[in-house]
Every structure is written in C-alpha cells, then in structure tokens.
Write an enzyme that holds these catalytic residues in place. Structure first.
Site, short mmCIF file in Angstrom:
data_model
loop_
_atom_site.label_atom_id
_atom_site.label_comp_id
_atom_site.label_asym_id
_atom_site.label_seq_id
_atom_site.Cartn_x
_atom_site.Cartn_y
_atom_site.Cartn_z
N ARG A 106 -0.93 -2.20 -6.81
CA ARG A 106 -1.43 -2.99 -6.13
C ARG A 106 -2.49 -3.85 -6.98
O ARG A 106 -1.67 -4.68 -6.72
CB ARG A 106 -1.63 -2.32 -4.88
CG ARG A 106 -1.94 -2.92 -3.69
CD ARG A 106 -2.98 -2.12 -2.08
NE ARG A 106 -3.15 -3.02 -1.60
CZ ARG A 106 -2.89 -4.32 -0.63
NH1 ARG A 106 -1.64 -4.72 -0.29
NH2 ARG A 106 -3.21 -4.76 0.72
N ARG A 147 0.81 -1.18 -0.14
CA ARG A 147 0.36 -0.14 0.09
C ARG A 147 0.55 1.33 0.32
O ARG A 147 2.26 1.57 0.38
CB ARG A 147 -0.89 -0.19 1.53
CG ARG A 147 -1.74 -1.23 1.20
CD ARG A 147 -2.63 -0.53 2.23
NE ARG A 147 -3.94 -2.13 2.72
CZ ARG A 147 -3.73 -3.09 3.37
NH1 ARG A 147 -2.52 -3.98 4.16
NH2 ARG A 147 -4.22 -4.41 3.34
N TYR A 201 -9.90 -9.99 -6.53
CA TYR A 201 -9.39 -9.78 -7.95
C TYR A 201 -9.65 -11.52 -8.79
O TYR A 201 -8.74 -11.70 -10.19
CB TYR A 201 -7.44 -9.88 -6.79
CG TYR A 201 -6.98 -9.30 -6.38
CD1 TYR A 201 -7.07 -7.80 -7.21
CD2 TYR A 201 -7.48 -8.72 -5.11
CE1 TYR A 201 -6.74 -6.34 -7.16
CE2 TYR A 201 -6.88 -7.51 -4.55
CZ TYR A 201 -6.76 -6.50 -5.14
OH TYR A 201 -6.28 -5.50 -4.91
N HIS A 215 -1.89 2.32 -5.87
CA HIS A 215 -3.51 1.26 -5.85
C HIS A 215 -3.50 0.10 -7.05
O HIS A 215 -4.02 -0.78 -6.67
CB HIS A 215 -4.31 2.25 -5.23
CG HIS A 215 -5.40 0.87 -4.18
ND1 HIS A 215 -4.55 0.70 -2.55
CD2 HIS A 215 -6.26 0.65 -4.02
CE1 HIS A 215 -5.53 -0.39 -2.17
NE2 HIS A 215 -6.50 -0.23 -3.40
N LYS A 243 -2.23 -1.77 7.69
CA LYS A 243 -3.76 -1.81 8.43
C LYS A 243 -3.98 -2.08 9.97
O LYS A 243 -3.65 -3.54 10.51
CB LYS A 243 -5.17 -1.59 7.68
CG LYS A 243 -4.99 -0.88 6.37
CD LYS A 243 -5.93 -1.24 5.42
CE LYS A 243 -5.96 -0.42 4.07
NZ LYS A 243 -7.81 -0.48 3.63
N HIS A 257 -4.97 -8.62 4.00
CA HIS A 257 -6.18 -8.65 3.55
C HIS A 257 -6.62 -9.70 5.10
O HIS A 257 -6.28 -10.68 5.06
CB HIS A 257 -6.34 -9.43 3.01
CG HIS A 257 -6.37 -8.14 1.65
ND1 HIS A 257 -7.29 -8.75 0.04
CD2 HIS A 257 -6.11 -7.02 1.48
CE1 HIS A 257 -7.07 -7.49 -0.97
NE2 HIS A 257 -6.61 -6.91 0.04
#
Length: 295
Positions: free
Chosen positions: A238, A146, A270, A235, A170, A261
């Site tokens: 990514r 990210r 994806y 992004h 995150k 994730h």
C-alpha cells in the site's frame, strides 16, 4: 468482572456506534484500557497521581506504544466527562512521550517487478491458489487497499462495466478505488475458479481469507521471488502504491481519496519522495524558471 469493565464496555460501544470503529480497533482499545486498569485499579475512578505513575510502569515500552496507550486513556476519560460519569478529567497527568513518525517502508520498482514476475510465472499453469495470489497482489499494489479491506471484499464489489471497486474502509466509510486493466485481467481469471458458493471475493472454509493468511502468502511469495520476507507485507505494498503514484506526479488530494484517509496530514507522510525529483520539479515548473528560459 474486571475492575472498571462496565465503563470500558460503554466506551467501546460508543466507538462502535458513533465512529464505526472496526473490531480490530475495538480490541486494541480494550487491551490498552484493561492493561491500564491492572496497574491503577478502578480505571473510571483513577486519580491524577495514579495516572502520572504510568510513565514509570511503561518506561520499557517504545514511545509510540506509550503515546497510543495514553491516547486511548485520554479518549476514555473524555467520554466519562461527556457522559457525566466524572466531573474532572485526570488525563493531563498521562505521559506524553516525544514521538517521531517513522517513514513508511516501501519497495523499489525493481522489487515490485520481481514480486509480479514470480506471481505471473506461477499463475501460468492455471493453479487456483496461484491465480488468487496474482489477483491479491494486483489489488494491493494497483489499488492501494488495506489488508482488511482486501480480504473482506464481497463478490458484489467486483466491477462489471466501470473499472472501480466500492470499498468500505475505516469507520464504515465507503470509497471508490480504480482497478487497473491488469487487475481486471487477474480477476477475470480468478472468478471462474473461486468457490462460487461464497459471498466473498476471496473465500476460505468459513468466511473469507484472513489478514494473517494474507501476510503469510505474501511473505512466502517474497522468498520465492528472491526478496527478504520481512520487507514485504500488505501495508508495504500500500505504501509502494502511494509513493510510486506521487513519484509519477499524482496530486496529494487525489491520493488522500484513493487511500481513504480522513486527514490530509496522514497522506503527507508519503511526500518523502526523492529530493532530486522535487528540485527538478521546482526548476522546471516554477514561474521564475519560465522567466529564466525566456531571458
């Protein structure tokens, strides 16, 4: 003091302490909550009738934006109930727009190749800014980082023996991501010319390269590579990393780990790879295909 700001502050403090929410996430929650407070008054004491009126106030907004604002408010009221600040939860009255999750924008292999060709050409004379651009590009597309993860990388994260980076994503979750041989070569060129006094891998005058500056650098590179700048962002690279890995046969669970994730459902976006490749995969790998070949 803004109306209901004490409860909003407490809620944000909880998100930071218990969920490890990043500064950008907290700022986004604050904007949504304070924006709702401007419409209904004391947000902590809002009634269902007041919340149901938000749909009209937000009718000009995109469904995804309304869904995000409603989600922030639902979490806020859930927090108030959990803390005993309210006895009831009025959030069922909030609008629930039907949203369709859009497919991520991606770049083709040729477009990625054009970006790299330009970055490599510009880095050949040994200009530090061009070498930095190549290292940033290698880590964005080669490791799927990210933007915030990339610009805030400490020097200590650079691999010495093992080809991995330790990244804090995150929620403060750490993960290991692979560093390709190409990226290692780019980093080896960047390390001697960067500001050695900084603790960050990509330093700036005050701390580290900002996300905004990274966006600008990529779009400028896209123009010089003959691509539309609106097609290129951290992004998007990514997304290209994830999609191209899946096209090459990567496992979805492995991809989930690489991208950091928490939920596999996020990674499943994806799976929009070419239908023809999926059909060919079934025809080649399904047990019935083996029987047909045997017959």
């Amino acid at each position: 003091m803004a109306i209901g700001s004490a409860e909003i502050d407490e809620f944000l403090a909880m998100l930071a302490a218990e969920r490890g929410a990043a500064a950008n996430t907290l700022a986004a929650y604050r904007r949504d909550l304070e924006g709702a407070a401007e419409l209904v008054g004391d947000l902590a004491a809002a009634e269902r009738s007041q919340l149901s009126g938000l749909g009209s106030a937000w009718e000009a907004l995109a469904p995804a934006t309304v869904a995000r604002k409603s989600s922030a408010l639902r979490q806020f009221f859930g927090f108030l109930v959990d803390e005993g600040i309210r006895d009831d939860d009025p959030s069922p009255a909030l609008p629930r727009p039907a949203t369709r999750r859009s497919l991520p924008k991606i770049l083709s292999h040729g477009e990625v190749g054009a970006l790299f060709a330009r970055a490599e050409l510009e880095a050949e004379p040994g200009r530090p800014t061009a070498i930095r651009m190549l290292a940033l590009l290698e880590l964005l597309y080669g490791s799927g980082l990210r933007a915030t993860e990339l610009v805030s990388l400490p020097v200590a994260a650079v691999p010495r023996d093992a080809p991995f980076l330790t990244v804090t994503g995150k929620g403060g979750q750490a993960r290991m991501v692979p560093v390709s041989g190409r990226a290692q070569q780019a980093l080896a060129k960047w390390m001697p010319v960067r500001n050695a006094d900084s603790a960050f891998l990509f330093p700036s005058r005050k701390s580290h390269l900002t996300r905004v500056r990274l966006f600008q650098l990529l779009k400028d590179l896209a123009v010089r590579a003959g691509l539309k700048p609106e097609k290129v962002s951290p992004h998007v690279l990514r997304h290209a990393f994830a999609t191209h890995l899946l096209e090459g046969g990567a496992d979805l669970r492995v991809l989930q780990t690489l991208l950091g994730h928490a939920d596999i459902a996020t990674t499943q976006i994806y799976t929009h790879v070419d239908a023809s490749r999926l059909v060919a995969l079934v025809n080649e790998r399904h047990p019935l295909a083996e029987r047909r070949r045997g017959d």
